[in-house]
Design an enzyme around this catalytic site. Structure first.
Site, mmCIF file in Angstrom:
data_model
loop_
_atom_site.group_PDB
_atom_site.id
_atom_site.type_symbol
_atom_site.label_atom_id
_atom_site.label_comp_id
_atom_site.label_asym_id
_atom_site.label_seq_id
_atom_site.Cartn_x
_atom_site.Cartn_y
_atom_site.Cartn_z
ATOM 1 N N ASN A 7 0.969 -1.120 0.129
ATOM 2 C CA ASN A 7 -0.070 0.224 -0.138
ATOM 3 C C ASN A 7 0.830 1.306 -0.015
ATOM 4 O OD1 ASN A 7 -1.758 -2.156 1.292
ATOM 5 N ND2 ASN A 7 -3.173 -0.564 1.326
ATOM 6 N N HIS A 10 0.493 5.351 1.895
ATOM 7 C CA HIS A 10 1.454 5.977 3.060
ATOM 8 C C HIS A 10 2.368 6.908 2.817
ATOM 9 C CE1 HIS A 10 -0.872 3.668 5.807
ATOM 10 N NE2 HIS A 10 -1.022 2.405 4.932
ATOM 11 N N HIS A 43 -5.467 3.368 -1.942
ATOM 12 C CA HIS A 43 -6.731 3.669 -2.005
ATOM 13 C C HIS A 43 -7.112 5.298 -2.346
ATOM 14 C CE1 HIS A 43 -9.711 3.423 1.795
ATOM 15 N NE2 HIS A 43 -10.566 3.975 0.841
ATOM 16 N N ARG A 45 -9.458 7.654 -1.193
ATOM 17 C CA ARG A 45 -10.638 7.880 -0.456
ATOM 18 C C ARG A 45 -11.513 9.084 -0.984
ATOM 19 N NH1 ARG A 45 -9.831 6.087 4.937
ATOM 20 N NH2 ARG A 45 -11.599 7.098 5.659
ATOM 21 N N ARG A 49 -7.707 12.461 0.990
ATOM 22 C CA ARG A 49 -6.786 13.006 1.888
ATOM 23 C C ARG A 49 -5.278 12.478 1.659
ATOM 24 N NH1 ARG A 49 -8.576 9.208 7.089
ATOM 25 N NH2 ARG A 49 -10.387 10.319 6.639
ATOM 26 N N GLU A 70 -8.233 0.401 -3.941
ATOM 27 C CA GLU A 70 -9.250 0.179 -2.941
ATOM 28 C C GLU A 70 -10.071 1.321 -2.944
ATOM 29 O OE1 GLU A 70 -6.764 0.505 0.666
ATOM 30 O OE2 GLU A 70 -6.136 -1.671 0.290
ATOM 31 N N THR A 101 -9.384 2.572 7.586
ATOM 32 C CA THR A 101 -10.579 1.611 7.553
ATOM 33 C C THR A 101 -10.775 0.806 8.865
ATOM 34 O OG1 THR A 101 -9.818 1.455 5.238
ATOM 35 C CG2 THR A 101 -11.784 -0.017 5.963
ATOM 36 N N GLU A 151 -10.724 -10.114 0.613
ATOM 37 C CA GLU A 151 -9.778 -9.880 1.480
ATOM 38 C C GLU A 151 -10.233 -9.570 2.850
ATOM 39 O OE1 GLU A 151 -7.311 -6.424 0.203
ATOM 40 O OE2 GLU A 151 -6.550 -5.880 2.414
ATOM 41 N N HIS A 214 -4.268 -5.349 6.892
ATOM 42 C CA HIS A 214 -4.641 -4.354 7.718
ATOM 43 C C HIS A 214 -3.979 -4.542 9.044
ATOM 44 C CE1 HIS A 214 -6.578 -0.453 9.486
ATOM 45 N NE2 HIS A 214 -6.901 -0.326 8.133
HETATM 46 N N1 PXP Z 1 -6.218 -3.549 3.088
HETATM 47 C C1 PXP Z 1 -7.046 -2.570 2.963
HETATM 48 C C2 PXP Z 1 -8.431 -2.984 2.583
HETATM 49 C C3 PXP Z 1 -6.871 -1.282 3.632
HETATM 50 O O1 PXP Z 1 -7.886 -0.446 3.703
HETATM 51 C C4 PXP Z 1 -5.614 -1.259 4.191
HETATM 52 C C5 PXP Z 1 -5.267 0.310 4.538
HETATM 53 O O2 PXP Z 1 -5.188 1.165 3.577
HETATM 54 C C6 PXP Z 1 -4.774 -2.095 4.125
HETATM 55 C C7 PXP Z 1 -4.975 -3.229 3.310
HETATM 56 C C8 PXP Z 1 -3.262 -1.748 4.637
HETATM 57 O O3 PXP Z 1 -3.109 -1.884 5.768
HETATM 58 P P1 PXP Z 1 -1.877 -1.283 6.654
HETATM 59 O O4 PXP Z 1 -1.708 0.103 6.440
HETATM 60 O O5 PXP Z 1 -2.456 -1.124 8.236
HETATM 61 O O6 PXP Z 1 -0.895 -2.118 6.314
#
Ligand code: PXP
Length: 260
Positions: A7, A10, A43, A45, A49, A70, A101, A151, A214
């Site tokens: 992901n 970040h 993602h 959003r 953001r 996402e 999330t 997922e 997550h």
């Molecule tokens: N999967 C989904 C569906 C998510 O919403 C997120 C958070 O963006 C993640 C995975 C990754 O989570 P994390 O950043 O806590 O590793």
């Protein structure tokens, strides 16, 4: 070997702290691939953001790894996804005020809307994953709605793990377990893993492809990897956090090594 989706949104979180154009998540694409990741996850959003429409567009165009986008089931967002045509869309619940999330999409309550969204995404040749809580009824419903992937939300497991193994008394998740004794937390951790394992195996037996994600990090990921039915993890925060100290390539390589 279990697949790794990184992901990279970040990285955009960091950029947005200054509202400038650095660091650019697009710059991560080559590094993440070189380090052995299998997928780019972002993602988009509703409040934009971190990832902006323009980021999503450039990432889908420029990534040589499959892109997993996402998104919520909001109509405007789904129209954007259909225009961008990533490899996969993962449907997640979204509340504006949340930090991240906070649970799976309730595809029983929102069955009709979810099904309409899945049909629209399929018509645009985008495969669909549903981000759900590890719950057998939700897994069964994912099949009925026609998704290819589920997922499983690992946030509850990760949260209990953090309470047991770190000095965190709680995280942003809203689990009401702050004052629970250690042995109760241990039981809850075991229960959360059992739920993940049963849901993953049930999903696989019904023909679904099963991902999870997550809150996964370098400490808590191994028991999830050991659930054989899970074929892919999507991980962001812990990898990008480590990359501040090690560089992104090393951080991704170190996570990938744990997924053997
Ligand atoms: N999967 C989904 C569906 C998510 O919403 C997120 C958070 O963006 C993640 C995975 C990754 O989570 P994390 O950043 O806590 O590793």
């Amino acid at each position: 070997m279990i697949k790794l989706g990184v992901n990279i949104d970040h990285i955009a979180v960091l950029r947005e702290a200054r509202k400038i154009n650095d660091p650019d998540p697009v710059d991560a694409l080559g590094i993440v691939k070189r380090a052995g990741a299998d997928q780019i996850t972002i993602h988009l959003r509703e409040d934009r953001r971190h990832i902006h429409d323009e980021d999503a567009e450039r990432i889908v165009q420029l990534s040589t790894l499959p892109v997993n986008l996402e998104c919520s089931i909001d109509e405007e967002i789904i129209d954007i996804i259909c225009r961008l045509k990533p490899h996969r869309a993962t449907l997640v619940p979204e509340k504006r005020e949340e930090v991240t999330t906070e649970g799976g999409l309730d595809i029983v309550t929102y069955a009709e809307r979810t099904q309409a969204v899945i049909e629209k995404l399929h018509a645009n040749e985008i495969e669909v994953s549903l981000f759900i809580d590890p719950d057998l009824e939700m897994v069964k419903q994912a099949v009925a709605l026609g998704a290819e992937w589920i997922e499983l939300h690992t946030g509850t497991y990760a949260n209990i793990y953090a309470m047991l193994n770190s000095n965190l008394s709680h995280t942003h998740h809203t689990i009401q377990a702050l004052e629970l004794p250690r042995h109760t937390l241990q039981e809850k951790l075991k229960e959360s893993l059992t739920l993940l394992k049963e849901s993953a195996e049930y999903g696989q037996s019904l023909g679904l492809k099963v991902a999870a994600g997550h809150g996964l990090n370098y400490q808590n990921v191994t028991p999830i990897v050991e659930i054989g039915a899970i074929e892919e993890l999507n991980i962001g925060q812990s990898i990008i956090a480590r990359s501040v100290f090690t560089g992104l390539e090393t951080a991704v390589r170190e996570m990938k090594a744990l997924l053997q």
